[in-house]
Each structure stands twice: as C-alpha cells, then as structure tokens.
Write a protein that holds these residues in place. Structure first.
Motif, mmCIF file in Angstrom:
data_model
loop_
_atom_site.group_PDB
_atom_site.id
_atom_site.type_symbol
_atom_site.label_atom_id
_atom_site.label_comp_id
_atom_site.label_asym_id
_atom_site.label_seq_id
_atom_site.Cartn_x
_atom_site.Cartn_y
_atom_site.Cartn_z
ATOM 1 N N GLU A 47 0.934 -1.275 0.172
ATOM 2 C CA GLU A 47 0.022 -0.013 -0.015
ATOM 3 C C GLU A 47 0.617 1.160 -0.078
ATOM 4 O O GLU A 47 0.447 2.114 -0.631
ATOM 5 C CB GLU A 47 -1.133 0.029 1.349
ATOM 6 N N CYS A 48 2.055 1.174 0.715
ATOM 7 C CA CYS A 48 2.959 2.408 0.892
ATOM 8 C C CYS A 48 3.483 2.545 -0.542
ATOM 9 O O CYS A 48 3.585 3.599 -0.888
ATOM 10 C CB CYS A 48 4.083 2.223 1.772
ATOM 11 N N CYS A 49 3.923 1.471 -1.290
ATOM 12 C CA CYS A 49 4.551 1.844 -2.624
ATOM 13 C C CYS A 49 3.430 2.272 -3.665
ATOM 14 O O CYS A 49 3.847 2.992 -4.384
ATOM 15 C CB CYS A 49 5.017 0.349 -3.232
ATOM 16 N N GLU A 50 2.230 1.980 -3.373
ATOM 17 C CA GLU A 50 1.306 2.811 -4.252
ATOM 18 C C GLU A 50 0.893 4.117 -3.722
ATOM 19 O O GLU A 50 0.452 4.978 -4.881
ATOM 20 C CB GLU A 50 -0.067 2.061 -4.412
ATOM 21 N N GLU A 51 1.195 4.408 -2.678
ATOM 22 C CA GLU A 51 1.013 5.903 -2.270
ATOM 23 C C GLU A 51 2.200 7.071 -2.297
ATOM 24 O O GLU A 51 2.545 7.245 -3.056
ATOM 25 C CB GLU A 51 0.124 5.613 -0.712
ATOM 26 N N GLY A 52 2.799 6.786 -1.071
ATOM 27 C CA GLY A 52 3.854 7.847 -0.916
ATOM 28 C C GLY A 52 5.242 7.261 -1.478
ATOM 29 O O GLY A 52 6.222 8.233 -1.465
ATOM 30 N N HIS A 53 5.371 6.114 -1.811
ATOM 31 C CA HIS A 53 6.719 5.687 -2.612
ATOM 32 C C HIS A 53 6.600 5.215 -4.134
ATOM 33 O O HIS A 53 7.333 4.346 -4.395
ATOM 34 C CB HIS A 53 7.267 4.366 -1.576
ATOM 35 N N ASP A 54 5.256 5.468 -4.702
ATOM 36 C CA ASP A 54 5.095 5.354 -6.035
ATOM 37 C C ASP A 54 6.363 5.615 -6.853
ATOM 38 O O ASP A 54 6.670 6.851 -6.954
ATOM 39 C CB ASP A 54 3.837 5.994 -6.616
ATOM 40 N N GLY A 55 7.204 4.741 -7.743
ATOM 41 C CA GLY A 55 7.947 5.015 -8.626
ATOM 42 C C GLY A 55 9.440 4.912 -8.007
ATOM 43 O O GLY A 55 10.526 5.156 -8.720
ATOM 44 N N HIS A 56 9.401 4.734 -6.752
ATOM 45 C CA HIS A 56 10.653 4.472 -5.987
ATOM 46 C C HIS A 56 11.387 3.313 -5.978
ATOM 47 O O HIS A 56 10.607 2.140 -6.182
ATOM 48 C CB HIS A 56 10.428 4.882 -4.581
ATOM 49 N N PRO A 57 12.685 3.090 -6.261
ATOM 50 C CA PRO A 57 13.011 1.636 -6.549
ATOM 51 C C PRO A 57 12.987 1.005 -5.160
ATOM 52 O O PRO A 57 13.339 1.428 -4.187
ATOM 53 C CB PRO A 57 14.552 2.074 -6.813
ATOM 54 N N THR A 58 12.721 -0.417 -5.060
ATOM 55 C CA THR A 58 12.374 -1.194 -3.925
ATOM 56 C C THR A 58 13.022 -2.599 -4.330
ATOM 57 O O THR A 58 13.407 -3.050 -5.489
ATOM 58 C CB THR A 58 10.885 -1.587 -3.782
ATOM 59 N N THR A 59 13.235 -3.449 -3.119
ATOM 60 C CA THR A 59 13.650 -4.485 -3.147
ATOM 61 C C THR A 59 13.131 -5.245 -2.083
ATOM 62 O O THR A 59 12.489 -4.945 -1.097
ATOM 63 C CB THR A 59 15.343 -4.485 -3.078
ATOM 64 N N GLY A 60 13.467 -6.600 -2.093
ATOM 65 C CA GLY A 60 13.006 -7.256 -0.836
ATOM 66 C C GLY A 60 13.329 -7.114 0.617
ATOM 67 O O GLY A 60 14.754 -6.638 0.245
ATOM 68 N N LEU A 61 12.712 -7.154 1.345
ATOM 69 C CA LEU A 61 13.140 -6.801 2.707
ATOM 70 C C LEU A 61 14.392 -7.424 3.190
ATOM 71 O O LEU A 61 15.248 -7.166 3.825
ATOM 72 C CB LEU A 61 12.085 -6.974 3.746
ATOM 73 N N LYS A 62 14.317 -8.872 2.843
ATOM 74 C CA LYS A 62 15.417 -9.849 3.479
ATOM 75 C C LYS A 62 16.513 -9.206 2.639
ATOM 76 O O LYS A 62 17.844 -9.410 3.366
ATOM 77 C CB LYS A 62 14.886 -11.204 3.152
ATOM 78 N N LYS A 63 16.545 -9.244 1.309
ATOM 79 C CA LYS A 63 17.682 -8.929 0.417
ATOM 80 C C LYS A 63 18.323 -7.609 0.788
ATOM 81 O O LYS A 63 19.589 -7.555 1.006
ATOM 82 C CB LYS A 63 17.143 -8.850 -0.918
ATOM 83 N N ALA A 64 17.528 -6.715 1.357
ATOM 84 C CA ALA A 64 18.033 -5.434 1.792
ATOM 85 C C ALA A 64 19.038 -5.534 2.918
ATOM 86 O O ALA A 64 19.795 -4.826 3.160
ATOM 87 C CB ALA A 64 17.102 -4.398 1.723
ATOM 88 N N ALA A 65 18.299 -6.530 3.829
ATOM 89 C CA ALA A 65 18.889 -6.781 5.188
ATOM 90 C C ALA A 65 20.446 -7.299 4.818
ATOM 91 O O ALA A 65 21.348 -6.914 5.608
ATOM 92 C CB ALA A 65 18.278 -7.571 6.121
#
Length: 470
Positions: A47-65
C-alpha cells in the motif's frame, strides 16, 4: 517442570506475536511489510508503494537486510572497539583509586607511628623531669630533716639542763649549766575524538622530621629571698617627713602601669568624633564606638589601626553608636539610634549584621552589656522627660524578647554605661546622681557608690577589658 515449560511456551508465543506485529506496517496495520524502499531507506508495504513511494526503487526486505548487514557489522565492530578502550580506561581508574587508597592508608599509618613515637618521647621526658623534680624535693626534705634533728638535739639538751636546774633549785641547791543512523552518528562522533588521558594524581606523603622533641623545661634550684628582718617602728618625725616605711600593696620604687594614648579628633582613619565606648576581644582587638562618624574602629592593644565598619541598621541606614560590648561567641552588640528610632544590633567582628531588635527612642544615650552566663543583653533606658528623668536597666534575650527590668526602685536618673562582672553582678553608672549602682544576677540592689563625675562626664564601665573612659 510443568510450570517452567508453560512459561517458556508463553514467552515464545509473545515473541512470535511481537515479531508479527513488528512486520506490520505502522501506516497500514493490516498490511505486512515485505519491501524496502531504497530511495527512502525504510521498510514499506504494498500500500505504501502505491501511495507515498510510487515510482521509488524497491527490493525485498530480506535482500536489503543482507546487503546492509556487512556495513552494519563494521560499525558494530568499530563501536565495540571504542567501547573496549573506554572500559579499559575505567579499569585503569579503578586501579588508580585502589592505589590511592593504599597510599593514603600507608601515609596515615606512618603519621600515626611518628605521632606515637613523639608522644612516647614526651612521656619519657615528662617522667624524667618528674623524677628529677622528686630527687630535688627529696634532697630538700633531707636537708630540712637534718637541720630539724640538729636543732631538736639542742632543744633536748637545753630542756634537760633547765629541768635539772629547776629540780636542784627545789632541793635548795644552787648550780647553773643548752568517586544504524543513530549508531553511525555516535560512532562518527567519537571516531576522531582523542582518547581520554590518564588522571594525573599527586598523592600526599608524609615525611617525618627527625627534629628533637621540644624540651618542656629544666628543673632548677631557685634561690629564695632571705626572710625579712622586722623593722623598727617609724618615728613621728620620719612619718612627717615622708621617710617612713610604705604600707599596703604599693611598694617603694614599684613600676607603674604604662598609659597609652592613640587617635585624635577628625573623620579620617584612626580619628574620632565623639568616641563613646570601647571593648576588647579575647584576641586583643580594641573596638571603639565612633559615634560622630557612625562607625566602629578596630585597633590593636598597642593603638595600631586595623579596620573599620559602619554601624548600619539595614540597607544603607546608619545609626549613631552609643555603646558596644562583646558576647560569649565573640560577636559585638551595639546600641544606638537613627533620627527616629533606637536599635540594638549584633555584628560579627567584620561588621556584618547578624540580628537586631528595636528599642524605644528616648533621646538619651544608652549603654549595653552582655551577661554571658545567662545569654542576656542588658540595656540602660531613660525616659524622655528632661525635667523628671527616670532610669532603669532592661534585660532582653538575643532575639529581642523582653525578660525583665532591673533598678526601678533605686531612683536612677540617667544610667548609661553598664557592665557585668565575673560573678554575674550588674554595675551601672548614673552620672546625674554621681553614683554607680551594683545589683546581683537576680536584679537585687546590693549597694551603690558615690563617684564624682566632673562636668557631667560619664564613667565607662568595662569589667572584661579593664579599659575605662572618663
């Protein structure tokens, strides 16, 4: 064992619930956090990606850790290394504290040992002196006994001879024979900071001196004056010419007490404008009430000026000091008046006001004395009526509480100066009646003395200092 297993199971359940709650989005609680926004550096939900972070590069939480774990581990290691150096420093402080305590105890032991040695030497010296004194005393007693025996022998011989002669006379025979971001900021703060330096201490040590113990004195044989020879009575002619023997305490040629004068009229340091009273401390300081200059001046017994302070009542208001006396704590009590009121003020020896209480303004000067035995302040009082004056002594406690009145029945007219002697007796001078009244510590009049006050001068009484102003 059942209770222990139940507690462990409950603890695991709470941990699972906490982990599940921590994986929930704080903004969208029904959504689980599974992604990590690389641009904002924070975990997000769909939901956050569709709202405040739309278009931001993302990755999986485990991979980022996993990608950031190595960086975080480096910071952790660096932080722990810095922490170890601080812990090592704290350890050194504990060791230094232990060493200081040991050195202090060692120094104290040396001091005590040196003290005990000196005391032992003093005791030995005392015993030696006492023994020497005893030997001299014994020698003197032996001499007395020897002389006594010799004289008794003579007395016995004389007595026997006299007895024998008396017997012979009776017989008729006559004979004669004698004590992550935040982590990055904290580590960065201390990365370039210099490590703490050791505390430089300088423990006190004791170095005993090998000086001899002071000698208390020596036992000596003192030459005593010879017994006086009875003098013949002076003749009437000798007495008339003043050449006869002197009687009483005065001795012919005796050195008289030295008279010392200091000060002079004026307002400069060491000068006076109507000095009205004086008292002396146990340390030998002379306090003079300089009434016209509204101050107290302090001198040595040799007349050397030491200091001065104004006789203030409060703030900048000053009073004319009439009389001053010293209490048992070494503080001064001064009585005086402003333009509209009278006061009794207690000062320390440097002039700081400690306490005060009001007195009725009568227009006449007052005297003050401190009864150190009862901690009472005695102040003389005279009515304002010039033609029919009435005097008395008012007794107060230091907080200004009125206690009693002394001397109403004796008809005092203008009492001013007052003192208390070593036995608690109260002495008051009344210049109008030319008398000094003497009362006991309970206020009973013992007697009065006639004193010739020339030109209405006051007789200043100060029993403790032995100083008089007339």
């Amino acid at each position: 064992m059942i209770e222990k297993l139940q507690k462990q199971e409950n603890h695991l359940e709470e941990t699972r619930e906490q982990a599940q709650s921590e994986n929930r989005c704080s903004i969208h609680p029904t959504e689980e956090v599974k992604l990590y926004c690389k641009q904002c550096n924070m975990p997000v939900c769909t939901e956050c990606c569709e709202e405040g972070h739309d278009g931001h590069p993302t990755t999986g939480l485990k991979k980022a850790a996993q990608e950031r774990s190595s960086t975080i581990q480096v910071l952790i290691n660096e932080g722990r290394n810095i922490m170890e150096s601080y812990l090592s420093f704290l350890k050194s402080l504990r060791e230094e504290e232990k060493t200081l305590n040991e050195q202090k105890q060692q120094t104290d032991n040396i001091i005590i040992q040196a003290y005990n040695q000196m005391v032992m030497k003093l005791i030995q010296r005392k015993d030696h002196l006492l023994s020497e004194s005893g030997e001299k005393h014994t020698q003197n007693l032996d001499k007395i006994q020897t002389e006594r025996d010799r004289v008794l022998a003579d007395v016995n011989e004389l007595s026997a001879a006299c007895d024998c002669a008396e017997q012979e006379l009776q017989l008729g025979w006559v004979k004669i024979l004698s004590q992550q971001t935040a982590l990055t900021e904290v580590v960065g703060k201390y990365r370039g900071k210099a490590a703490p330096t050791p505390v430089q201490t300088q423990p006190a040590v004791f170095q005993p001196t090998d000086t001899p113990v002071p000698v208390l004195g020596h036992v000596m044989v003192q030459s005593l004056p010879s017994a006086p020879i009875p003098a013949a009575p002076a003749s009437s002619n000798d007495a008339a010419r003043g050449t006869g023997h002197h009687n009483g305490n005065q001795k012919q040629g005796e050195h008289q007490p030295q008279k010392l004068s200091f000060g002079g009229e004026g307002s400069e340091t060491g000068q006076f404008q109507g000095p009205s009273s004086v008292t002396v401390s146990g340390e030998g300081e002379v306090f003079v009430a300089d009434q016209g200059n509204q101050r107290i001046q302090v001198f040595t017994l040799q007349g050397t000026f030491g200091r001065e302070f104004p006789t203030v009542v409060s703030g900048e208001e000053k009073m004319d000091p009439h009389d001053v006396d010293m209490d048992g704590e070494g503080n001064l009590w001064v009585v005086g008046k402003t333009d509209s009121a009278g006061f009794a003020v207690q000062y320390n020896k440097l002039g700081r006001v400690l306490r005060k209480f009001d007195l009725q303004e009568t227009g006449w000067n007052r005297g003050v004395a401190v009864d150190t035995r009862r901690n009472h302040i005695l102040i003389t009082q005279t009515t304002r009526d010039r033609d029919n004056k009435h005097g008395e002594v008012q007794v107060y406690r230091p907080d200004g509480t009125f206690v009693r009145t002394v001397g109403q029945q004796q008809g005092m007219k203008l009492p001013q100066y007052i003192t208390v002697d070593g036995e608690g007796n109260i002495l008051v001078s009344d210049c109008q009646r030319d008398r000094v009244y003497v009362y006991d510590e309970d206020g009973q009049c013992l007697f009065s003395l006639f004193v010739d006050f020339e030109n209405d001068d006051q007789l200043h009484l100060d029993y403790a200092s032995g100083i008089y102003l007339q």
